[in-house]
Design a protein around this motif. Structure first.
Motif, PDB file in Angstrom:
ATOM      1  N   ASP A   1       0.628  -1.413   0.004  1.00  0.00           N
ATOM      2  CA  ASP A   1       0.042  -0.009  -0.137  1.00  0.00           C
ATOM      3  C   ASP A   1       0.883   1.267  -0.040  1.00  0.00           C
ATOM      4  N   ALA A   2       2.078   1.085   0.218  1.00  0.00           N
ATOM      5  CA  ALA A   2       3.121   2.436  -0.063  1.00  0.00           C
ATOM      6  C   ALA A   2       2.768   2.794  -1.536  1.00  0.00           C
ATOM      7  N   ARG A   3       2.579   2.107  -2.438  1.00  0.00           N
ATOM      8  CA  ARG A   3       2.316   2.657  -3.761  1.00  0.00           C
ATOM      9  C   ARG A   3       1.308   3.501  -4.037  1.00  0.00           C
ATOM     10  N   PHE A   4       0.323   3.352  -2.914  1.00  0.00           N
ATOM     11  CA  PHE A   4      -1.102   4.230  -3.220  1.00  0.00           C
ATOM     12  C   PHE A   4      -0.777   5.654  -3.035  1.00  0.00           C
ATOM     13  N   LEU A   5      -1.267   6.345  -3.985  1.00  0.00           N
ATOM     14  CA  LEU A   5      -1.392   7.978  -4.030  1.00  0.00           C
ATOM     15  C   LEU A   5      -2.857   8.057  -3.668  1.00  0.00           C
ATOM     16  N   PRO A   6      -3.184   8.457  -2.500  1.00  0.00           N
ATOM     17  CA  PRO A   6      -4.333   8.652  -1.972  1.00  0.00           C
ATOM     18  C   PRO A   6      -4.767  10.109  -2.219  1.00  0.00           C
ATOM     19  N   SER A   7      -6.131  10.316  -2.556  1.00  0.00           N
ATOM     20  CA  SER A   7      -6.918  11.739  -2.504  1.00  0.00           C
ATOM     21  C   SER A   7      -8.035  11.706  -1.568  1.00  0.00           C
ATOM     22  N   TYR A   8      -8.770  12.638  -1.220  1.00  0.00           N
ATOM     23  CA  TYR A   8      -9.743  12.670  -0.367  1.00  0.00           C
ATOM     24  C   TYR A   8     -10.930  13.486  -0.859  1.00  0.00           C
TER      25      TYR A   8
END
Length: 117
Positions: free
Chosen positions: A91-98
């Protein structure tokens, strides 16, 4: 990779960073949300690139006006873990936005995985 959206249950306040109870008390809740995210991700048949960032956009649709939007992202670590398990990635590859929507009963998370990063 095309973006795919999955809908998940609203995470309870017991998953918040403010909940200072013993880990064993919230372990079943963590496991349930992780498993649900894993199952919905598998059902959506999402594929991602072998390397690079993976865009993950979370739209929070709370069930009511209680809660603190700055803490909502803290509640979804089990969701990210379940998605990562299903995709077989770190999950370190995730580029989250909210995104934060107006309340609607019963509340939900709309998680869009993929798309241009």
């Amino acid at each position: 990779m095309a973006a795919v959206t999955i809908t998940l249950p609203w995470p309870p306040s017991s998953l918040s960073g403010h909940n200072k109870g013993h880990w064993r008390g919230k372990s079943p809740t963590v496991a349930a949300h992780r498993k649900t995210a894993w199952a919905e991700t598998l059902n959506a048949k999402i594929s991602v690139a072998a390397k690079g960032d993976i865009r993950v956009h979370v739209r929070f649709v709370p069930p009511d006006r209680r809660g603190d939007r700055t803490n909502f992202p803290n509640r979804i670590k089990p969701v990210f873990d379940g998605i990562a398990d299903a995709l077989k990635v770190n999950d370190a590859r995730f580029l989250p936005s909210y995104e934060f929507a107006q309340p609607e009963k019963p509340g939900r998370l709309e998680v869009t995985i993929g798309g241009e990063a």
